[in-house]
Each structure stands twice: as structure tokens, then as C-alpha cells.
Design a protein around this motif. Structure first.
Motif, short mmCIF file in Angstrom:
data_model
loop_
_atom_site.label_atom_id
_atom_site.label_comp_id
_atom_site.label_asym_id
_atom_site.label_seq_id
_atom_site.Cartn_x
_atom_site.Cartn_y
_atom_site.Cartn_z
N MET A 176 0.83 -1.18 0.00
CA MET A 176 0.00 0.00 0.00
C MET A 176 0.88 1.24 0.00
SD MET A 176 -2.77 1.08 2.83
CE MET A 176 -3.86 2.38 2.41
N ALA A 177 0.56 2.20 -0.81
CA ALA A 177 1.33 3.44 -0.89
C ALA A 177 1.09 4.29 0.35
CB ALA A 177 0.92 4.23 -2.13
N PRO A 178 2.13 4.95 0.86
CA PRO A 178 1.94 5.79 2.03
C PRO A 178 1.04 6.99 1.72
CG PRO A 178 4.24 5.86 1.26
CD PRO A 178 3.49 4.92 0.39
N THR A 179 0.43 7.51 2.77
CA THR A 179 -0.41 8.70 2.64
C THR A 179 0.46 9.87 2.20
OG1 THR A 179 -1.74 7.90 4.47
CG2 THR A 179 -1.96 10.23 3.91
N PRO A 180 0.03 10.67 1.21
CA PRO A 180 0.83 11.84 0.82
C PRO A 180 1.01 12.77 2.01
CG PRO A 180 -0.97 11.48 -0.72
CD PRO A 180 -1.18 10.54 0.44
N ARG A 181 2.22 13.24 2.20
CA ARG A 181 2.53 14.09 3.34
C ARG A 181 2.06 15.52 3.08
NH1 ARG A 181 7.44 14.10 7.37
NH2 ARG A 181 7.12 16.15 8.21
N GLU A 182 1.33 16.06 4.05
CA GLU A 182 0.90 17.45 3.96
C GLU A 182 2.02 18.33 4.49
OE1 GLU A 182 -2.95 18.05 5.72
OE2 GLU A 182 -3.65 16.13 4.98
N PRO A 183 2.08 19.60 4.06
CA PRO A 183 3.19 20.48 4.45
C PRO A 183 3.43 20.58 5.96
CG PRO A 183 1.82 21.54 2.81
CD PRO A 183 1.14 20.25 3.20
N ASN A 184 2.40 20.61 6.79
CA ASN A 184 2.57 20.79 8.22
C ASN A 184 2.51 19.49 9.01
OD1 ASN A 184 2.77 23.57 7.89
ND2 ASN A 184 0.57 23.84 7.98
N THR A 185 2.63 18.34 8.35
CA THR A 185 2.56 17.05 9.03
C THR A 185 3.95 16.68 9.55
OG1 THR A 185 0.78 16.36 7.58
CG2 THR A 185 1.93 14.64 8.76
N THR A 186 4.02 16.38 10.85
CA THR A 186 5.29 15.97 11.44
C THR A 186 5.55 14.49 11.12
OG1 THR A 186 4.30 15.21 13.51
CG2 THR A 186 4.87 17.57 13.37
N PRO A 187 6.77 14.03 11.26
CA PRO A 187 7.06 12.62 11.00
C PRO A 187 6.22 11.67 11.86
CG PRO A 187 9.10 13.85 11.07
CD PRO A 187 8.01 14.80 11.50
N LYS A 188 5.99 12.00 13.12
CA LYS A 188 5.20 11.14 14.00
C LYS A 188 3.74 11.09 13.57
CE LYS A 188 8.34 9.67 16.75
NZ LYS A 188 8.70 8.28 16.82
N ILE A 189 3.19 12.21 13.15
CA ILE A 189 1.81 12.22 12.67
C ILE A 189 1.72 11.46 11.36
CG2 ILE A 189 -0.04 13.70 11.81
CD1 ILE A 189 0.44 15.49 14.16
N GLN A 190 2.71 11.62 10.49
CA GLN A 190 2.72 10.88 9.23
C GLN A 190 2.80 9.38 9.50
OE1 GLN A 190 2.26 12.29 6.13
NE2 GLN A 190 1.90 10.16 5.59
N GLU A 191 3.60 8.98 10.48
CA GLU A 191 3.70 7.57 10.85
C GLU A 191 2.33 7.04 11.29
OE1 GLU A 191 6.32 4.82 13.91
OE2 GLU A 191 5.91 6.90 14.46
N ALA A 192 1.61 7.81 12.09
CA ALA A 192 0.29 7.39 12.55
C ALA A 192 -0.71 7.35 11.40
CB ALA A 192 -0.21 8.32 13.66
N LEU A 193 -0.64 8.31 10.48
CA LEU A 193 -1.51 8.30 9.31
C LEU A 193 -1.27 7.05 8.46
CD1 LEU A 193 -1.26 12.05 8.22
CD2 LEU A 193 -3.34 10.88 8.97
N ASP A 194 0.00 6.73 8.25
CA ASP A 194 0.34 5.53 7.47
C ASP A 194 -0.15 4.26 8.16
OD1 ASP A 194 1.56 7.19 5.62
OD2 ASP A 194 3.60 6.78 6.33
N ALA A 195 0.00 4.20 9.50
CA ALA A 195 -0.46 3.04 10.25
C ALA A 195 -1.99 2.92 10.17
CB ALA A 195 -0.02 3.15 11.71
N ARG A 196 -2.68 4.05 10.31
CA ARG A 196 -4.15 4.04 10.20
C ARG A 196 -4.59 3.52 8.84
NH1 ARG A 196 -6.77 9.50 9.00
NH2 ARG A 196 -5.72 8.91 7.08
N ASP A 197 -3.95 4.01 7.79
CA ASP A 197 -4.32 3.61 6.44
C ASP A 197 -4.02 2.12 6.19
OD1 ASP A 197 -5.11 6.22 6.08
OD2 ASP A 197 -3.39 6.78 4.83
N ALA A 198 -2.89 1.64 6.72
CA ALA A 198 -2.55 0.23 6.56
C ALA A 198 -3.55 -0.65 7.30
CB ALA A 198 -1.13 -0.03 7.06
N LEU A 199 -3.93 -0.25 8.51
CA LEU A 199 -4.91 -1.02 9.28
C LEU A 199 -6.27 -1.00 8.59
CD1 LEU A 199 -5.74 -2.64 11.76
CD2 LEU A 199 -6.07 -0.45 12.96
N ALA A 200 -6.68 0.15 8.11
CA ALA A 200 -7.97 0.26 7.42
C ALA A 200 -7.99 -0.63 6.18
CB ALA A 200 -8.27 1.70 7.04
#
Length: 80
Positions: A1-25
Motif C-alpha cells: 500500500m502506498a503511504p499517505t501523501p505528506r501534507e506540508p505541516n505534518t510531522t514525522p510522527k503524525i505521518q507515521e500514525a496516518l500511514d499506520a491508520r491507512d494500513a490497518l484500514a
């Protein structure tokens, strides 16, 4: 699964959580289970530059049938 595109103000930790959420979903979707209210929370911002030191994947609430389906998927995975 491709990672969620990173938004300009997204920190690495938030991006990690977004990617984990998307993988779980995606994994739950393949198993026929959909949690209705998955989102990301970073309740405690770090003092450096307003950046969160970590973020949480919030799974929300679900109905009893969805909880049973999720339990079944987990148990089926354990028997592999």
C-alpha cells in the motif's frame, strides 16, 4: 500500500500514525471489516516548535456486529 501523501505541516510522527491508520484500514477492509471512525490524535504537543512527540491511531467505536467480525478476523489470523 502506498503511504499517505505528506501534507506540508505534518510531522514525522503524525505521518507515521496516518500511514499506520491507512494500513490497518486497508487490512481490515480486505477482511471485510470497516471501523467507522478511525482518526489520528496527537494530544500532547512537544515543547519544541509545537511538534507532537508522537501520535495515536484512534479506532473509535463500533457496533457489536463489527466487534464480533473484528474478533473473528483476529482469531482466524492466530490459527494460521
Amino acid at each position: 500500500m502506498a503511504p499517505t501523501p505528506r501534507e506540508p505541516n505534518t510531522t514525522p510522527k503524525i505521518q507515521e500514525a496516518l500511514d499506520a491508520r491507512d494500513a490497518l484500514a486497508a487490512a481490515l477492509s480486505q477482511a471485510g471489516v470497516q471501523l467507522p471512525a478511525m482518526d489520528i490524535r496527537s494530544p500532547w504537543p512537544d515543547e519544541r516548535e509545537g511538534e507532537a512527540s508522537y501520535a495515536l491511531v484512534h479506532l473509535g467505536v463500533c457496533s457489536a456486529p463489527v466487534a464480533h467480525a473484528l474478533a473473528e478476523v483476529i482469531l482466524n489470523g492466530l490459527t494460521r
